[in-house]
Design a protein around this motif. Structure first.
Motif, PDB file in Angstrom:
ATOM      1  N   LYS A   7     -25.973  59.740  28.031  1.00 17.28           N
ATOM      2  CA  LYS A   7     -27.332  59.200  28.143  1.00 17.28           C
ATOM      3  C   LYS A   7     -28.243  59.711  27.024  1.00 17.28           C
ATOM      4  O   LYS A   7     -29.232  59.069  26.680  1.00 17.28           O
ATOM      5  CB  LYS A   7     -27.938  59.572  29.492  1.00 17.28           C
ATOM      6  CG  LYS A   7     -27.365  58.805  30.654  1.00 17.28           C
ATOM      7  CD  LYS A   7     -28.025  59.244  31.959  1.00 17.28           C
ATOM      8  CE  LYS A   7     -27.455  58.500  33.137  1.00 17.28           C
ATOM      9  NZ  LYS A   7     -28.094  58.922  34.405  1.00 17.28           N
ATOM     10  N   HIS A  32     -27.790  39.473  33.379  1.00 14.67           N
ATOM     11  CA  HIS A  32     -27.627  40.487  32.339  1.00 14.67           C
ATOM     12  C   HIS A  32     -26.262  40.284  31.702  1.00 14.67           C
ATOM     13  O   HIS A  32     -25.440  39.512  32.194  1.00 14.67           O
ATOM     14  CB  HIS A  32     -27.818  41.912  32.852  1.00 14.67           C
ATOM     15  CG  HIS A  32     -26.929  42.314  33.987  1.00 14.67           C
ATOM     16  ND1 HIS A  32     -25.582  42.517  33.853  1.00 14.67           N
ATOM     17  CD2 HIS A  32     -27.226  42.549  35.288  1.00 14.67           C
ATOM     18  CE1 HIS A  32     -25.068  42.867  35.028  1.00 14.67           C
ATOM     19  NE2 HIS A  32     -26.039  42.892  35.915  1.00 14.67           N
ATOM     20  N   TYR A  74     -21.988  52.060  31.911  1.00 11.67           N
ATOM     21  CA  TYR A  74     -23.160  51.192  31.824  1.00 11.67           C
ATOM     22  C   TYR A  74     -24.382  51.990  32.253  1.00 11.67           C
ATOM     23  O   TYR A  74     -24.432  52.503  33.371  1.00 11.67           O
ATOM     24  CB  TYR A  74     -22.977  49.959  32.707  1.00 11.67           C
ATOM     25  CG  TYR A  74     -21.741  49.179  32.360  1.00 11.67           C
ATOM     26  CD1 TYR A  74     -21.749  48.276  31.308  1.00 11.67           C
ATOM     27  CD2 TYR A  74     -20.559  49.361  33.074  1.00 11.67           C
ATOM     28  CE1 TYR A  74     -20.606  47.558  30.970  1.00 11.67           C
ATOM     29  CE2 TYR A  74     -19.410  48.652  32.752  1.00 11.67           C
ATOM     30  CZ  TYR A  74     -19.441  47.759  31.699  1.00 11.67           C
ATOM     31  OH  TYR A  74     -18.319  47.056  31.373  1.00 11.67           O
ATOM     32  N   LEU A  75     -25.360  52.093  31.370  1.00  9.61           N
ATOM     33  CA  LEU A  75     -26.510  52.956  31.614  1.00  9.61           C
ATOM     34  C   LEU A  75     -27.810  52.185  31.791  1.00  9.61           C
ATOM     35  O   LEU A  75     -28.789  52.738  32.280  1.00  9.61           O
ATOM     36  CB  LEU A  75     -26.638  53.964  30.472  1.00  9.61           C
ATOM     37  CG  LEU A  75     -25.361  54.767  30.187  1.00  9.61           C
ATOM     38  CD1 LEU A  75     -25.504  55.568  28.912  1.00  9.61           C
ATOM     39  CD2 LEU A  75     -25.023  55.655  31.372  1.00  9.61           C
ATOM     40  N   GLY A  76     -27.845  50.937  31.375  1.00 11.42           N
ATOM     41  CA  GLY A  76     -29.038  50.109  31.513  1.00 11.42           C
ATOM     42  C   GLY A  76     -28.705  48.674  31.151  1.00 11.42           C
ATOM     43  O   GLY A  76     -27.813  48.424  30.348  1.00 11.42           O
ATOM     44  N   GLN A 109     -35.644  49.636  21.469  1.00 15.63           N
ATOM     45  CA  GLN A 109     -35.587  50.611  22.557  1.00 15.63           C
ATOM     46  C   GLN A 109     -34.721  51.787  22.126  1.00 15.63           C
ATOM     47  O   GLN A 109     -33.703  51.609  21.471  1.00 15.63           O
ATOM     48  CB  GLN A 109     -35.029  49.976  23.828  1.00 15.63           C
ATOM     49  CG  GLN A 109     -35.892  48.851  24.363  1.00 15.63           C
ATOM     50  CD  GLN A 109     -35.360  48.275  25.657  1.00 15.63           C
ATOM     51  OE1 GLN A 109     -34.594  48.910  26.371  1.00 15.63           O
ATOM     52  NE2 GLN A 109     -35.772  47.058  25.955  1.00 15.63           N
ATOM     53  N   ASP A 111     -33.325  54.193  24.309  1.00 18.40           N
ATOM     54  CA  ASP A 111     -32.287  54.582  25.261  1.00 18.40           C
ATOM     55  C   ASP A 111     -31.016  53.771  25.064  1.00 18.40           C
ATOM     56  O   ASP A 111     -31.068  52.546  24.908  1.00 18.40           O
ATOM     57  CB  ASP A 111     -32.769  54.394  26.696  1.00 18.40           C
ATOM     58  CG  ASP A 111     -33.913  55.326  27.048  1.00 18.40           C
ATOM     59  OD1 ASP A 111     -34.025  56.392  26.407  1.00 18.40           O
ATOM     60  OD2 ASP A 111     -34.692  54.995  27.962  1.00 18.40           O
ATOM     61  N   LYS A 113     -27.878  51.797  26.145  1.00 19.28           N
ATOM     62  CA  LYS A 113     -27.665  50.928  27.302  1.00 19.28           C
ATOM     63  C   LYS A 113     -26.247  51.024  27.850  1.00 19.28           C
ATOM     64  O   LYS A 113     -26.012  50.794  29.032  1.00 19.28           O
ATOM     65  CB  LYS A 113     -27.967  49.466  26.939  1.00 19.28           C
ATOM     66  CG  LYS A 113     -29.384  49.237  26.497  1.00 19.28           C
ATOM     67  CD  LYS A 113     -30.371  49.562  27.597  1.00 19.28           C
ATOM     68  CE  LYS A 113     -31.782  49.215  27.162  1.00 19.28           C
ATOM     69  NZ  LYS A 113     -32.742  49.441  28.227  1.00 19.28           N
TER      70      LYS A 113
END
Length: 153
Positions: A7, A32, A74-76, A109, A111, A113
């Motif tokens: 992350k 998504h 999968y983080l986002g 972004q 972060d 994903k």
């Protein structure tokens, strides 16, 4: 690798990046990117690097890379329309194998994903067995460029 470490990944952790513009058909019924699209993206960034920086020509090369392992954390979510940066590094380089890590970032972004892992074993096209000498020098030199800086010292 610990999920917290994944992350914390940033684009700067990856020496090679490739842009991908999502398509309407990439979305699934949950609105998504479908899980299978991530594996398509992993394959694309890895093979783009191999072709551009390791002189690998998959249709004619006597050495080919076989995928022996892959997974994704999968983080986002990402959804259409989006511009995505696929970021590539090598976490382990062996005699005939390489372990890649792919970070998936949405443009604009910070972060990450998704973080994927993809392992290739390079083998002779005909026998499907690793060469006794391992992967070729040109291939290995190119892949070494993707090792994190501290691993190259």
């Amino acid at each position: 690798m610990a999920l917290e470490a994944l992350k914390a990944r940033r684009r700067s952790d990856y020496p090679f990046q490739l842009e991908y513009r999502t398509r309407w058909s990439d979305n699934d019924m949950y609105h998504h990117l479908n899980n299978s699209v991530y594996y398509y993206l992993f394959d694309s960034v890895v093979n783009t690097f191999l072709i551009q920086h390791c002189s690998l020509h998959p249709p004619t090369s006597s050495t080919i890379g076989l995928v022996v392992h892959s997974h994704c954390d999968y983080l986002g979510p990402i959804e259409f329309p989006a511009l995505v940066d696929l970021a590539l590094r090598v976490n382990k380089l062996g005699k005939s194998s390489v372990t890649y890590e792919i970070g998936v970032f949405e443009r604009g972004q910070d972060d990450v994903k998704a973080v994927g892992e993809f392992i290739h074993v390079f083998v002779d096209r005909e026998t499907r067995r690793p060469h006794e000498a391992g992967m070729g020098e040109q291939l290995k030199r190119g892949l070494e460029e993707l090792l994190p800086h501290k691993a190259r010292l």
